[in-house]
Motif scaffolding. Structure first.
Motif, mmCIF file in Angstrom:
data_model
loop_
_atom_site.group_PDB
_atom_site.id
_atom_site.type_symbol
_atom_site.label_atom_id
_atom_site.label_comp_id
_atom_site.label_asym_id
_atom_site.label_seq_id
_atom_site.Cartn_x
_atom_site.Cartn_y
_atom_site.Cartn_z
ATOM 1 N N GLN A 197 23.188 33.773 12.008
ATOM 2 C CA GLN A 197 23.540 35.101 11.503
ATOM 3 C C GLN A 197 22.536 35.494 10.419
ATOM 4 O OE1 GLN A 197 26.272 36.762 12.911
ATOM 5 N NE2 GLN A 197 26.002 34.956 14.213
ATOM 6 N N VAL A 198 22.232 36.812 10.358
ATOM 7 C CA VAL A 198 21.447 37.304 9.229
ATOM 8 C C VAL A 198 22.416 37.535 8.077
ATOM 9 C CG1 VAL A 198 20.025 39.187 8.351
ATOM 10 C CG2 VAL A 198 19.712 38.360 10.709
ATOM 11 N N VAL A 199 22.148 36.903 6.972
ATOM 12 C CA VAL A 199 23.057 36.974 5.819
ATOM 13 C C VAL A 199 22.275 37.613 4.677
ATOM 14 C CG1 VAL A 199 24.341 35.591 4.153
ATOM 15 C CG2 VAL A 199 24.382 34.966 6.573
ATOM 16 N N THR A 200 22.791 38.723 4.156
ATOM 17 C CA THR A 200 22.037 39.445 3.135
ATOM 18 C C THR A 200 22.628 39.286 1.736
ATOM 19 O OG1 THR A 200 23.310 41.425 3.594
ATOM 20 C CG2 THR A 200 21.226 41.172 4.776
ATOM 21 N N THR A 201 23.738 38.610 1.632
ATOM 22 C CA THR A 201 24.257 38.300 0.298
ATOM 23 C C THR A 201 24.926 36.932 0.373
ATOM 24 O OG1 THR A 201 25.460 39.139 -1.609
ATOM 25 C CG2 THR A 201 26.586 39.294 0.505
ATOM 26 N N GLY A 202 25.151 36.325 -0.760
ATOM 27 C CA GLY A 202 25.778 35.001 -0.762
ATOM 28 C C GLY A 202 26.557 34.813 -2.041
ATOM 29 N N ALA A 203 27.556 33.959 -1.966
ATOM 30 C CA ALA A 203 28.272 33.586 -3.186
ATOM 31 C C ALA A 203 27.337 32.757 -4.044
ATOM 32 C CB ALA A 203 29.523 32.791 -2.824
ATOM 33 N N GLY A 204 27.531 32.830 -5.349
ATOM 34 C CA GLY A 204 26.791 31.939 -6.238
ATOM 35 C C GLY A 204 27.581 30.658 -6.434
ATOM 36 N N CYS A 205 27.040 29.785 -7.213
ATOM 37 C CA CYS A 205 27.831 28.602 -7.542
ATOM 38 C C CYS A 205 27.299 27.943 -8.791
ATOM 39 C CB CYS A 205 27.848 27.594 -6.395
ATOM 40 S SG CYS A 205 26.405 26.546 -6.311
ATOM 41 N N GLN A 206 28.169 27.193 -9.399
ATOM 42 C CA GLN A 206 27.753 26.388 -10.540
ATOM 43 C C GLN A 206 28.451 25.039 -10.426
ATOM 44 O OE1 GLN A 206 27.882 27.970 -14.628
ATOM 45 N NE2 GLN A 206 26.143 26.581 -14.796
ATOM 46 N N ASN A 207 27.694 23.988 -10.680
ATOM 47 C CA ASN A 207 28.309 22.660 -10.701
ATOM 48 C C ASN A 207 28.962 22.429 -12.052
ATOM 49 O OD1 ASN A 207 27.459 22.299 -8.139
ATOM 50 N ND2 ASN A 207 25.973 20.694 -8.574
ATOM 51 N N PHE A 208 30.001 21.609 -12.046
ATOM 52 C CA PHE A 208 30.696 21.342 -13.308
ATOM 53 C C PHE A 208 31.023 19.861 -13.448
ATOM 54 C CE2 PHE A 208 33.942 22.503 -10.165
ATOM 55 C CZ PHE A 208 34.810 21.427 -10.260
ATOM 56 N N ARG A 209 31.219 19.446 -14.686
ATOM 57 C CA ARG A 209 31.724 18.106 -15.017
ATOM 58 C C ARG A 209 32.885 18.263 -15.987
ATOM 59 N NH1 ARG A 209 26.151 16.068 -15.942
ATOM 60 N NH2 ARG A 209 25.621 14.949 -14.046
ATOM 61 N N ILE A 210 33.987 17.625 -15.692
ATOM 62 C CA ILE A 210 35.151 17.660 -16.586
ATOM 63 C C ILE A 210 35.469 16.228 -16.995
ATOM 64 C CG2 ILE A 210 37.590 18.294 -16.797
ATOM 65 C CD1 ILE A 210 37.112 20.194 -14.357
ATOM 66 N N ARG A 211 35.548 15.999 -18.284
ATOM 67 C CA ARG A 211 35.940 14.670 -18.759
ATOM 68 C C ARG A 211 37.390 14.710 -19.215
ATOM 69 N NH1 ARG A 211 31.160 11.939 -18.987
ATOM 70 N NH2 ARG A 211 29.464 13.427 -19.153
ATOM 71 N N VAL A 212 38.219 13.847 -18.654
ATOM 72 C CA VAL A 212 39.637 13.785 -19.002
ATOM 73 C C VAL A 212 39.856 12.522 -19.833
ATOM 74 C CG1 VAL A 212 41.982 13.750 -18.087
ATOM 75 C CG2 VAL A 212 40.168 14.911 -16.808
ATOM 76 N N ALA A 213 40.474 12.684 -20.997
ATOM 77 C CA ALA A 213 40.668 11.546 -21.896
ATOM 78 C C ALA A 213 42.053 10.942 -21.733
ATOM 79 C CB ALA A 213 40.457 11.983 -23.340
ATOM 80 N N GLY A 214 42.152 9.661 -21.962
ATOM 81 C CA GLY A 214 43.428 8.955 -21.970
ATOM 82 C C GLY A 214 43.463 7.976 -23.118
ATOM 83 N N LYS A 215 44.444 7.095 -23.090
ATOM 84 C CA LYS A 215 44.555 6.068 -24.128
ATOM 85 C C LYS A 215 44.832 4.748 -23.418
ATOM 86 C CE LYS A 215 47.338 5.017 -28.244
ATOM 87 N NZ LYS A 215 48.581 4.323 -27.866
ATOM 88 N N ALA A 216 43.983 3.764 -23.680
ATOM 89 C CA ALA A 216 44.086 2.496 -22.960
ATOM 90 C C ALA A 216 45.335 1.724 -23.350
ATOM 91 C CB ALA A 216 42.839 1.659 -23.228
ATOM 92 N N ALA A 217 45.826 0.932 -22.423
ATOM 93 C CA ALA A 217 46.934 0.002 -22.662
ATOM 94 C C ALA A 217 46.936 -0.962 -21.492
ATOM 95 C CB ALA A 217 48.262 0.735 -22.743
#
Lengths: 311, 311
Positions: A197-217
């Motif tokens: 297909q000829v595609v004349t527009t596209g979605a953009g994108c951004q990569n992400f990183r999420i750090r989730v914290a916890g407490k060890a036990a």
């Protein structure tokens, strides 16, 4: 479809189809996973020279590139090449750019491949191998299109510039580098696979990183800790409903049920089966609407996460 | 508390408290993370010899141990030592075993430690360092108890056997090896920390690994794939409600709100932020009721997972 002019027909007849398939097979067999693109880029340079293109190549300056607001990357690179092959006279601004990338994503679980990912095969008229479709076939096709023009003895009035770029899969640093090197044109064709297909527009994108914290036990007393894995479920579910919201709006030029997906591609956390995990890293890809703007999209993303963290 | 006999008092007065603290500090400073226990075991052997115990030490035969139905391990070991120090005459079966382990779990995120995990410190009368409580202090205390008995000139009528074991944190291969070597006694004291409570029963546990399968796709077209990360949420939530069910029954000798916890300690999956993940590995610890039996517990666990997978 419009009838072909005699010149167009002559060019098409000059197409080296066998050479093109051989080139794709050669390029696929180079393991150009993100960050390890240089051998593939050198191979492309050689092919361009054989075809008779003028080749511009340069070492990317990653420090300089990182200052650009559109910069995004995931892979740590110490070096990388920019490669542009050119034919035709005249001002670059009046010309046409073909853009293709040599980097591929890792092949995943090897056992699930019907043939080794970096040992390409032709089966029933199709090439199988990592990166064959996305997008070594596209890049080679552009170069062989130039070759056909050359072989047909056709002279272009405006330049055709073929950009072979790196880092497309992790943020597009190679194309950014080509733009910053001064490559602008009247139009650009990106050789991405689109099911023809000829595609004349596209979605953009951004990569992400999420750090989730916890407490060890210790796992035997897990009530005394806070599990980052458990908390990650809250984050994943928030991303899921945020994705749902964003995909209610449809865009006329972007088809599909999920035009702006949020893909969580990687998760890792915890050090020991019997310990409450004190940290989880979530990595993914965030689809952005055309015209939305990077900053607005980031804010919406961060808002959604903040609400989930507080809620 | 009963009054001490004169012999007991004499032994207590012979306790080398400073030597004990120094020994704990020395042992904690040996990084005996699971799989790397040999230097710590050699150190314990030397201490036992200094104290005057007869030492039995042997290389563990992991292939042979793996055949035992009670065998469980997580760490790949190529070698490991069994160490037992003995004092007193008479039949081993009439004696008493002290059992302590030298292996420790990884220290987690270094920045969260108030002092380096393997550079132990004494602060306000307490030793801080990885493994100080669980259970290098316990193991050293057993050896120094034997030393106090020796120093007080007391002769035991039945043997006291101190087992220094490895692999406790990942399934107990060291204690299994000591049993298979023939160490049985009238009673055994495990030197685990219990906040100074005498504990006469304990929950069992088994470590587990769950592999969740998905189907890879590019993140931009994530609807074409099946995310193993998304499917993992189903598994995590099934484990959570299974844990809830199992903890409704209470056991008179095991206190706490969650006597039989299921701790998911590790999760990892996906190869690339922008790809739908095709595999996730979940690792954890499964609390088992006294008398439940390993086989019945495993079946219950597998049933719960199977229902979740089908549901």
């Amino acid at each position: 479809m419009m009838a072909l002019t005699s010149v167009e027909k002559r060019v098409l007849d000059s197409m080296d189809r066998k050479g093109l398939v051989d080139a794709i097979l050669d390029l696929v067999s180079i393991e150009s996973v993100g960050g390890a693109e240089t051998p593939a880029q050198r191979w492309v340079m050689t092919l361009m020279e054989e075809v008779g293109l003028e080749v511009d190549s340069w070492q990317l300056d990653f420090k300089e590139l990182a200052k650009h607001p559109g910069h995004s990357t995931e892979v740590d690179r110490s070096s990388g090449l920019g490669v542009v092959g050119r034919m035709g006279t005249g001002l670059a601004e009046d010309g046409l750019i073909y853009n293709g990338h040599v980097d591929v994503v890792p092949p995943g679980i090897r056992e699930r491949w019907s043939s080794p990912p970096f040992e390409p095969q032709v089966r029933e008229g199709k090439v199988f191998g990592r990166g064959a479709v996305d997008m070594k076939a596209g890049l080679c096709s552009a170069i062989f299109a130039a070759k056909a023009i050359k072989n047909a003895g056709v002279t272009l009035k405006t330049p055709l510039m073929i950009q072979s770029v790196i880092g497309e899969e992790d943020g597009g640093v190679g194309t950014l580098a080509a733009i910053m090197r001064g490559y602008k044109a009247r139009g650009a064709v990106v050789m991405e696979p689109t099911s023809l297909q000829v595609v004349t527009t596209g979605a953009g994108c951004q990569n992400f990183r999420i750090r989730v914290a916890g407490k060890a036990a210790h796992g035997a007393l897990r009530g005394e800790g806070v599990s980052a894995i458990e908390k990650s479920i809250v984050i994943l579910s928030a991303l899921d409903s945020f994705e749902g919201k964003r995909n209610r709006k449809k865009h006329p030029l972007i088809p599909g049920e999920l035009p702006f997906p949020i893909c969580v591609g990687k998760i890792s956390g915890g050090e020991w089966a019997s310990s409450v995990s004190e940290g989880v890293l979530i990595e993914g890809r965030y689809g952005i609407l055309p015209g939305e703007g990077l900053l607005a999209a980031r804010e919406a993303f961060e808002d959604a996460l903040e609400k989930a963290s507080l809620g």
